[in-house]
Design an enzyme around this catalytic site. Structure first.
Site, PDB file in Angstrom:
ATOM      1  N   THR C  95     -96.747   3.045 -36.689  1.00 35.25           N
ATOM      2  CA  THR C  95     -96.622   4.434 -37.135  1.00 35.25           C
ATOM      3  C   THR C  95     -97.484   4.618 -38.375  1.00 35.25           C
ATOM      4  O   THR C  95     -97.191   4.069 -39.427  1.00 35.25           O
ATOM      5  CB  THR C  95     -95.169   4.785 -37.467  1.00 35.25           C
ATOM      6  OG1 THR C  95     -94.398   4.666 -36.284  1.00 35.25           O
ATOM      7  CG2 THR C  95     -95.062   6.224 -37.970  1.00 35.25           C
ATOM      8  N   LYS C 170     -95.290  11.408 -33.793  1.00 39.47           N
ATOM      9  CA  LYS C 170     -94.319  10.419 -34.301  1.00 39.47           C
ATOM     10  C   LYS C 170     -93.766  10.846 -35.641  1.00 39.47           C
ATOM     11  O   LYS C 170     -92.569  10.776 -35.898  1.00 39.47           O
ATOM     12  CB  LYS C 170     -94.985   9.059 -34.410  1.00 39.47           C
ATOM     13  CG  LYS C 170     -94.113   7.964 -35.030  1.00 39.47           C
ATOM     14  CD  LYS C 170     -92.905   7.641 -34.156  1.00 39.47           C
ATOM     15  CE  LYS C 170     -91.855   6.851 -34.925  1.00 39.47           C
ATOM     16  NZ  LYS C 170     -92.209   5.466 -35.169  1.00 39.47           N
ATOM     17  N   LYS C 238     -91.297   6.280 -45.869  1.00 44.41           N
ATOM     18  CA  LYS C 238     -92.746   6.365 -45.722  1.00 44.41           C
ATOM     19  C   LYS C 238     -93.104   7.439 -44.684  1.00 44.41           C
ATOM     20  O   LYS C 238     -94.018   8.231 -44.872  1.00 44.41           O
ATOM     21  CB  LYS C 238     -93.287   5.003 -45.312  1.00 44.41           C
ATOM     22  CG  LYS C 238     -94.770   4.910 -45.037  1.00 44.41           C
ATOM     23  CD  LYS C 238     -95.104   4.821 -43.531  1.00 44.41           C
ATOM     24  CE  LYS C 238     -94.414   3.651 -42.831  1.00 44.41           C
ATOM     25  NZ  LYS C 238     -94.664   3.685 -41.352  1.00 44.41           N
TER      26      LYS C 238
END
Lengths: 291, 291, 291, 291
Positions: C95, C170, C238
């Protein structure tokens, strides 16, 4: 003293004029060269590129709009680094994040030059009046040599230590300012919608513990929907973003700054990016879709 | 001039002392009667209940901690309303919401009395120095008659119109202040965690557009973790809540105030309710659970 | 089919096991080589470096923890790009933000290779069960060739178009998830402090319009303060950060995501970075400093 | 079984219809009497006032829009309390705060009656389908006697203990739902502005850990800007406000709920109060002022 000056936006132009008025010989450069003309009328010379300016001058000051402009002026073809060498000093007064500052500093050091980051606190009027607050960090010798120039551009200069500290201090100050502008806007809208006089609110604030030059200067214009830019909203929001990123690195949670940053983003999406950052007031006022 | 004075907390005591020092005859009452003693030493008389004070005095001032205290002193047995009648004036200087103020005002009017809401802006020190800002609304005649008392307690008095306007103005001001204290705290923590000197941040702020008496007064104490209460955090959070409720009534969205309010609630949950409201700084600093 | 697999963290290891169990020949690499052993027991070969793996295999899959790891594995010495050439395909299932993906994609194209970004939705259990949702974008031919591998790792694969679209999708999904985990945590704490049974809240939620597998799976562990990591909190935060940055680029204001992100930062500062992201519940519960 | 039914809004009407279809004799009342007609066609009788209904029926159910409506129906002239007496049961299924519930409960007890608060989770469709989740608290005997009615209106009924617990549980659930709707809206807008397909986002969500009936039901309508009300936004925002107030009482800080609440207020100010609460999506989309 002879200096180069790169970047003639709202701030750069005003700071440069102060140098010219105080006897400095200045060689200027701006991406849009036409902006140099007014400075030329006051005695400046023109440099065709940042490299040309750097070649001519022992000291060069830069005042650019954001990290990518600061990096471009340093690293691009015909940029400052092409002519950087031992004995030359580069003073970047742009507001950037600490990483950008470090990148520029490292390459300058490798070429034998001196580097000082020196972002400023204050916007258009303090810049015009030579009343900026200068937040320098990096090479102490260059700081001392820059004092004559700093003294005509600002009312006080701080030396804050290692590279990155000036950038960080600037971001901290601008983060507090952005949150305060949001708080002020929310208060003005709440007063108005609750049937109070906004002018009276301004009068009350001026007398109390939270009186501040910013409220005094901008309040009257805001309530008349006048957002002529002294400090463009898109730059203020960029500073909030960089401050939040600095917090993120250090795991500092800042919910009020985060909320203020989202309001500035909303203001950008509504087309206020080039207005004064006080235009976030318009965002807080919202728009009626239907009643 | 003879006045009654109900409520001798941090604020009430200081305001009452100013009246006594300036030649006013004052009859005091406080829920905890022992707090009256110091005022008695300076010349005050004691009233056993709010009703007893109201019976004795033509004008009575109240300075209570929150809406429920203000309502209790007015409506309860032995409360102010038992002795309210034509010719008597009641000046409630507590910070309450507009509805509470209206309730009290209506019943006083029915009994032929005069009512003025007159919350103040300023905390302990301005109260002691007679430098409060008084935000009055309601009966204009009573306002004019109260001016001599207002002039020894405050530096300026505003008459804001109909009942509710004083309460609302106070809430708007305190809402801005609460958000600003959060912004300031976030800046202090960010500076510290990023390796900057907090004292230098205070120095930089003082020179700039966002210099404010509140930062100057409280900053040094905050960075030494000294939160001796001038304005208790639980009261500040109550004011944020009331301001947000005022916004809710008028469909004014205030995301920064809402975020600041949640931080004050967090501070309460951490046990800081009786500290100065600047203790929200401790909340922003957070606690390491494990590393 | 023979594939390389780089990155054997919680996710990578589970995905790789599914490939091995379904007859794929896999050559693995991990920064900490000892983590390869369990896969070797199930039939994998070891590659000493990412370059070695790329040299051996026609297709290589990567499953790394964040953008800097993804860039390092691609660009560093002994990295993937050293052995990239015409005919080879690289499928990065980490990701990352769209810019990181584009950087890697460009360099691979220049060397004649195929690139597909293919981040996944789902955490440890779906990874183990081969029930991930795969969000691919980039080279359509490589997508089609990867289908056999995708079919054993996931329950459904989407081809979303140009490079960057998989990364963005995502981030959007994980942003919604992070805000929902905060909402859930706030509800659990509010229930508990208001005297309600948290287990009953879980039962009620399961029956209604906002029932969700995440609440069902994680709720019981959370109320027992069990935060064994399926998806580490520092990675979730994150992703919130990257999603907010994507919003910033497009001037999309997202106040709820911003507030959720600050809560995750607070959780990091309290030492919960390596716990499951549901540990933000502990942050919402707060700590009593004194009573 | 014969019951009274007060309040025929979106929810009340649907719930009442289920009672009628399942053989209950129902006497209805609504502030706007014309709304009773459709129920009369299905076999209901009309009560002229809440008191008249209470007089006629042993059990009376109420389904009102907010705390002030619930209090009015109970306490006003011709209200329920005028005819409350020993042996009669009152079941208030409105969503109110715990204090309102307690007020009503106390007065009913004094008059010898039984009281049960029984707010529901679910909106229009579950109400029509008799699939609500009923969150009852108060008198256990009345709860047991109400089971036949609950079984046709809902799929499951919880008895949660003392008065206030039903109200609180409802608010906790709706608070989580309101925050989730904001997160969902932010994700939809972010997807769209980043160049992704919103329909694909809906498909991806449905396959993953955060799939939820609410996203499935409302997502397609939202992306077509269809906000026909199942649950009016002004009521959702009222529930967020009450949930935050419950948190405030218990010093529970809920920053994500607070941010969601401000977005709902913004939606109200933009005129969306009577739309479905999913119309907060429009608020997140914002309006371009100029480009």
């Amino acid at each position: 003293m002879e200096v180069g000056f790169l970047g003639l936006g709202i701030m750069g132009k005003a700071m440069c004029m102060n140098l010219l008025r105080n006897g400095f010989k200045v060689t200027v450069w701006n991406r849009t060269l036409s902006k140099c003309e007014e400075l030329v009328e006051h005695g400046a010379s023109i440099g065709e590129t940042p490299a040309a300016v750097m070649k001519k001058c022992k000291y060069t000051i830069a005042m650019l709009s954001d990290p990518s402009a600061a990096l471009a002026v340093a690293f691009d073809k015909d940029g400052v680094l092409e002519q950087m060498c031992t004995g030359k000093g580069y003073i970047d007064m742009s507001t950037v994040d600490a990483d950008t500052s470090k990148k520029i500093s490292e390459v300058i050091s490798k070429k034998g030059g001196y580097f000082l980051e020196a972002p400023v606190s204050g916007s258009k009027k303090p810049a015009e009046d030579g009343q900026l607050v200068i937040l320098a960090a990096g090479d102490k010798v260059l700081f001392d040599e820059a004092i004559p120039a700093f003294n005509v551009m600002g009312k006080k200069s701080f030396f804050l230590g290692q590279i990155g500290n000036g950038a960080k201090m600037k971001l901290v100050v601008n983060m507090i300012m952005g949150s305060m502008m949001n708080a002020f806007s929310e208060g003005l809208v709440l007063a108005d919608r609750s049937g109070l006089s906004q002018q009276t609110l301004l009068d009350v604030l001026e007398l109390g513990a939270i009186a501040t030059p910013m409220f005094k200067m901008k309040g009257p214009a805001m309530i008349q929907n006048n957002f002529t830019p002294a400090f463009p909203l898109k730059h203020q929001q960029k500073d909030m973003r960089l401050a939040l990123a600095l917090g993120d690195e250090n795991a500092v949670s800042m919910p009020v700054a985060a909320a203020a940053n989202e309001e500035f983003k909303k203001a950008r999406s509504m087309g206020f990016g080039d207005h004064d950052f006080s235009a976030v007031y318009e965002t807080v006022k919202t728009y009626g879709h239907s009643k």
